[in-house]
Design a protein around this motif. Structure first.
Motif, PDB file in Angstrom:
ATOM      1  N   PHE A 189       0.837  -1.208   0.000  1.00  0.00           N
ATOM      2  CA  PHE A 189       0.000   0.000   0.000  1.00  0.00           C
ATOM      3  C   PHE A 189       0.872   1.259   0.000  1.00  0.00           C
ATOM      4  O   PHE A 189       0.596   2.219  -0.729  1.00  0.00           O
ATOM      5  CB  PHE A 189      -0.919   0.019   1.222  1.00  0.00           C
ATOM      6  N   ILE A 190       1.940   1.231   0.799  1.00  0.00           N
ATOM      7  CA  ILE A 190       2.839   2.390   0.855  1.00  0.00           C
ATOM      8  C   ILE A 190       3.521   2.602  -0.492  1.00  0.00           C
ATOM      9  O   ILE A 190       3.675   3.734  -0.958  1.00  0.00           O
ATOM     10  CB  ILE A 190       3.892   2.189   1.969  1.00  0.00           C
ATOM     11  N   GLY A 191       3.911   1.493  -1.139  1.00  0.00           N
ATOM     12  CA  GLY A 191       4.538   1.590  -2.453  1.00  0.00           C
ATOM     13  C   GLY A 191       3.618   2.259  -3.463  1.00  0.00           C
ATOM     14  O   GLY A 191       4.068   3.058  -4.298  1.00  0.00           O
ATOM     15  N   GLN A 192       2.334   1.950  -3.391  1.00  0.00           N
ATOM     16  CA  GLN A 192       1.368   2.593  -4.280  1.00  0.00           C
ATOM     17  C   GLN A 192       1.293   4.088  -4.022  1.00  0.00           C
ATOM     18  O   GLN A 192       1.255   4.899  -4.965  1.00  0.00           O
ATOM     19  CB  GLN A 192      -0.016   1.967  -4.094  1.00  0.00           C
ATOM     20  N   LYS A 193       1.280   4.467  -2.753  1.00  0.00           N
ATOM     21  CA  LYS A 193       1.202   5.891  -2.410  1.00  0.00           C
ATOM     22  C   LYS A 193       2.464   6.627  -2.865  1.00  0.00           C
ATOM     23  O   LYS A 193       2.386   7.785  -3.310  1.00  0.00           O
ATOM     24  CB  LYS A 193       1.012   6.054  -0.900  1.00  0.00           C
ATOM     25  N   TRP A 218      15.474   1.995  -9.258  1.00  0.00           N
ATOM     26  CA  TRP A 218      15.238   0.556  -9.409  1.00  0.00           C
ATOM     27  C   TRP A 218      13.833   0.163  -8.972  1.00  0.00           C
ATOM     28  O   TRP A 218      13.578  -0.987  -8.640  1.00  0.00           O
ATOM     29  CB  TRP A 218      16.284  -0.257  -8.663  1.00  0.00           C
ATOM     30  N   ASN A 219      12.919   1.125  -8.946  1.00  0.00           N
ATOM     31  CA  ASN A 219      11.509   0.847  -8.663  1.00  0.00           C
ATOM     32  C   ASN A 219      11.309   0.089  -7.351  1.00  0.00           C
ATOM     33  O   ASN A 219      10.605  -0.926  -7.298  1.00  0.00           O
ATOM     34  CB  ASN A 219      10.894   0.068  -9.824  1.00  0.00           C
ATOM     35  N   TRP A 220      11.915   0.614  -6.294  1.00  0.00           N
ATOM     36  CA  TRP A 220      11.813  -0.016  -4.990  1.00  0.00           C
ATOM     37  C   TRP A 220      10.363  -0.169  -4.523  1.00  0.00           C
ATOM     38  O   TRP A 220      10.054  -1.059  -3.711  1.00  0.00           O
ATOM     39  CB  TRP A 220      12.594   0.795  -3.948  1.00  0.00           C
ATOM     40  N   ASP A 221       9.480   0.708  -5.015  1.00  0.00           N
ATOM     41  CA  ASP A 221       8.094   0.640  -4.577  1.00  0.00           C
ATOM     42  C   ASP A 221       7.416  -0.656  -4.996  1.00  0.00           C
ATOM     43  O   ASP A 221       6.398  -1.048  -4.430  1.00  0.00           O
ATOM     44  CB  ASP A 221       7.302   1.835  -5.128  1.00  0.00           C
ATOM     45  N   LEU A 222       7.992  -1.353  -6.010  1.00  0.00           N
ATOM     46  CA  LEU A 222       7.418  -2.616  -6.485  1.00  0.00           C
ATOM     47  C   LEU A 222       7.978  -3.833  -5.745  1.00  0.00           C
ATOM     48  O   LEU A 222       7.462  -4.939  -5.907  1.00  0.00           O
ATOM     49  CB  LEU A 222       7.698  -2.781  -7.983  1.00  0.00           C
ATOM     50  N   VAL A 223       8.995  -3.629  -4.944  1.00  0.00           N
ATOM     51  CA  VAL A 223       9.671  -4.751  -4.284  1.00  0.00           C
ATOM     52  C   VAL A 223       8.761  -5.492  -3.292  1.00  0.00           C
ATOM     53  O   VAL A 223       8.781  -6.729  -3.249  1.00  0.00           O
ATOM     54  CB  VAL A 223      10.967  -4.282  -3.612  1.00  0.00           C
ATOM     55  N   PRO A 224       7.946  -4.795  -2.482  1.00  0.00           N
ATOM     56  CA  PRO A 224       7.080  -5.543  -1.539  1.00  0.00           C
ATOM     57  C   PRO A 224       6.148  -6.530  -2.226  1.00  0.00           C
ATOM     58  O   PRO A 224       6.069  -7.700  -1.831  1.00  0.00           O
ATOM     59  CB  PRO A 224       6.306  -4.432  -0.834  1.00  0.00           C
ATOM     60  N   VAL A 225       5.418  -6.081  -3.267  1.00  0.00           N
ATOM     61  CA  VAL A 225       4.488  -6.990  -3.940  1.00  0.00           C
ATOM     62  C   VAL A 225       5.249  -8.084  -4.683  1.00  0.00           C
ATOM     63  O   VAL A 225       4.809  -9.248  -4.728  1.00  0.00           O
ATOM     64  CB  VAL A 225       3.552  -6.216  -4.900  1.00  0.00           C
ATOM     65  N   SER A 226       6.404  -7.745  -5.229  1.00  0.00           N
ATOM     66  CA  SER A 226       7.217  -8.758  -5.912  1.00  0.00           C
ATOM     67  C   SER A 226       7.727  -9.804  -4.923  1.00  0.00           C
ATOM     68  O   SER A 226       7.727 -11.006  -5.210  1.00  0.00           O
ATOM     69  CB  SER A 226       8.400  -8.092  -6.626  1.00  0.00           C
ATOM     70  N   SER A 227       8.141  -9.356  -3.744  1.00  0.00           N
ATOM     71  CA  SER A 227       8.654 -10.273  -2.724  1.00  0.00           C
ATOM     72  C   SER A 227       7.583 -11.250  -2.266  1.00  0.00           C
ATOM     73  O   SER A 227       7.874 -12.414  -1.961  1.00  0.00           O
ATOM     74  CB  SER A 227       9.193  -9.480  -1.530  1.00  0.00           C
ATOM     75  N   GLU A 269       2.041   7.123  -6.566  1.00  0.00           N
ATOM     76  CA  GLU A 269       1.004   8.113  -6.842  1.00  0.00           C
ATOM     77  C   GLU A 269       1.477   9.531  -6.526  1.00  0.00           C
ATOM     78  O   GLU A 269       0.991  10.505  -7.121  1.00  0.00           O
ATOM     79  CB  GLU A 269      -0.253   7.795  -6.028  1.00  0.00           C
ATOM     80  N   ALA A 270       2.437   9.652  -5.597  1.00  0.00           N
ATOM     81  CA  ALA A 270       3.006  10.959  -5.257  1.00  0.00           C
ATOM     82  C   ALA A 270       4.121  11.358  -6.220  1.00  0.00           C
ATOM     83  O   ALA A 270       4.781  12.379  -6.013  1.00  0.00           O
ATOM     84  CB  ALA A 270       3.531  10.939  -3.822  1.00  0.00           C
ATOM     85  N   ASN A 271       4.325  10.526  -7.251  1.00  0.00           N
ATOM     86  CA  ASN A 271       5.365  10.788  -8.258  1.00  0.00           C
ATOM     87  C   ASN A 271       6.775  10.779  -7.674  1.00  0.00           C
ATOM     88  O   ASN A 271       7.662  11.491  -8.142  1.00  0.00           O
ATOM     89  CB  ASN A 271       5.120  12.128  -8.972  1.00  0.00           C
ATOM     90  N   TRP A 272       6.977   9.963  -6.649  1.00  0.00           N
ATOM     91  CA  TRP A 272       8.316   9.742  -6.130  1.00  0.00           C
ATOM     92  C   TRP A 272       8.865   8.495  -6.818  1.00  0.00           C
ATOM     93  O   TRP A 272       8.652   7.368  -6.374  1.00  0.00           O
ATOM     94  CB  TRP A 272       8.287   9.534  -4.615  1.00  0.00           C
ATOM     95  N   TYR A 273       9.556   8.695  -7.908  1.00  0.00           N
ATOM     96  CA  TYR A 273      10.018   7.576  -8.721  1.00  0.00           C
ATOM     97  C   TYR A 273      11.347   7.053  -8.172  1.00  0.00           C
ATOM     98  O   TYR A 273      12.413   7.644  -8.396  1.00  0.00           O
ATOM     99  CB  TYR A 273      10.154   8.004 -10.178  1.00  0.00           C
ATOM    100  N   TYR A 276       2.866   0.086 -13.214  1.00  0.00           N
ATOM    101  CA  TYR A 276       2.215   1.360 -12.928  1.00  0.00           C
ATOM    102  C   TYR A 276       1.423   1.319 -11.621  1.00  0.00           C
ATOM    103  O   TYR A 276       0.574   2.177 -11.382  1.00  0.00           O
ATOM    104  CB  TYR A 276       1.297   1.753 -14.086  1.00  0.00           C
ATOM    105  N   GLN A 277       1.716   0.354 -10.790  1.00  0.00           N
ATOM    106  CA  GLN A 277       1.075   0.214  -9.487  1.00  0.00           C
ATOM    107  C   GLN A 277      -0.447   0.137  -9.606  1.00  0.00           C
ATOM    108  O   GLN A 277      -1.171   0.598  -8.726  1.00  0.00           O
ATOM    109  CB  GLN A 277       1.480   1.369  -8.568  1.00  0.00           C
TER     110      GLN A 277
END
Length: 342
Positions: free
Chosen positions: A156-160, A170-179, A163-167, A230-231
């Motif tokens: 959920f935090i990765g999505q936020k 290495w796309n760390w925001d995708l790591v939780p769902v990938s893990s 959405e806040a355009n904090w890119y 794209y979350q």
């Protein structure tokens, strides 16, 4: 050398075919939606199925093994694709090439500097690092529950963050769902003796029905197709049910059918297919198919026929590249093609 699992190789073959279908511009909306329900989670799950930390004496050895096996191919494959695009596909752009941007693309690999579709490799690398520490230190049930809750919250935090355009680099925001999917694959392999009773033919239609029905429901409720990059997950509960059911159906299908050698071969070459299909092969194939479709309207009667034909030609194109470099270190030393462990 660890013995390869035939049905896992075939599942990887299907995974790369689904990735190709997802990138074809002719693919109808419903077909694309179904593919995106589980194709990237499937890849991550299969990586987790063969994931192990026991064979590494310490984290340093594990890290460098994964770095050489994932990050180095990411860089080299991008360089190879870039050279082909610049000097063969788009030679008119040679003089306008921005070397600084290309360096940033390789270094940051975020959504501002993404280079082709190889973002998946960096996310997989980071996810396996995370999973190493989870499996190494979360031995007790309480710790495992805490990790599960933590990963779900981080999704959920990765999505936020996105959405806040904090890119993130290495796309760390995708790591939780990938893990999560890597760990699911690992746990499935660990408990395969128990789970195998559900990998039979009678469960196949059930798994397919659940995945498609729940996935399309999620699509309708959210208003967009699932797309991890794209979350775009939609309803998280429905997303996991559809993705896991799609994985369940895939594993079951290849578990009950006889092994097909050529399909296993595709599964062993997914890295190369993944790297070259979209930026090189599809560029040429779609131009060809567009011209053919305009002349032979009686053959290309709908988007699914066109997509199937495009997929077939793309697979041939990827295999041609493999055959051209067979017996060599492609590209620039990733691995020797033609070896049994490719």
């Amino acid at each position: 050398m660890q013995k390869r699992i035939g049905y896992i190789d075939m599942a990887k073959g299907l995974a790369i075919i689904l990735v190709i279908i997802g990138h074809i511009t002719f693919t109808p909306k419903t077909g694309r939606t179904i593919v995106y329900l589980f194709h990237i989670p499937l890849f991550l799950f299969l990586s987790g199925f063969t994931f192990s930390i026991d064979k590494y004496k310490n984290f340093r050895i594990f890290f460098w093994n994964k770095f050489k096996g994932i990050v180095v191919p990411f860089v080299l494959m991008n360089v190879f694709v870039f050279l082909v695009q610049l000097f063969i596909l788009y030679p008119d752009q040679v003089l306008s090439f921005n070397v600084i941007r290309f360096a940033k693309q390789l270094l940051f690999s975020d959504r501002l500097h993404i280079y082709f579709q190889l973002w998946f490799l960096n996310v997989l690398f980071l996810s396996e690092i995370v999973c190493y520490f989870i499996l190494k230190y979360a031995q007790e049930v309480k710790s495992q529950i805490a990790v599960a809750i933590g990963l779900i919250l981080l999704v959920f935090i990765g999505q936020k963050v996105y959405e806040a355009n904090w890119y993130l680099i290495w796309n760390w925001d995708l790591v939780p769902v990938s893990s999560i999917f890597v760990l699911l694959g690992f746990l499935t392999r660990k408990n395969i003796d128990v789970i195998e009773r559900f990998l039979t033919l009678k469960f196949l239609p059930i798994a397919i029905f659940i995945s498609i029905t729940i996935g399309l429901l999620n699509d309708k409720m959210s208003g967009f197709k699932v797309d991890l990059f794209y979350q775009q997950i939609g309803n998280h509960f429905l997303f996991y049910i559809a993705a896991i059911s799609g994985i369940w159906a895939t594993i079951t299908f290849f578990k009950v059918i006889p092994e097909v050698e050529w399909f296993k071969e595709i599964g062993r070459k997914t890295l190369i297919y993944y790297g070259v299909h979209s930026p090189i092969v599809l560029v040429l194939v779609e131009k060809l198919v567009t011209q053919l479709a305009s002349k032979y309207t009686g053959i290309f009667i709908n988007g699914y026929v066109t997509t199937a034909f495009t997929t077939f030609l793309t697979m041939i194109g990827c295999e041609i590249i493999v055959r051209i470099f067979k017996g060599t270190n492609f590209p620039f030393g990733i691995q020797v093609l033609g070896e049994k462990n490719e």
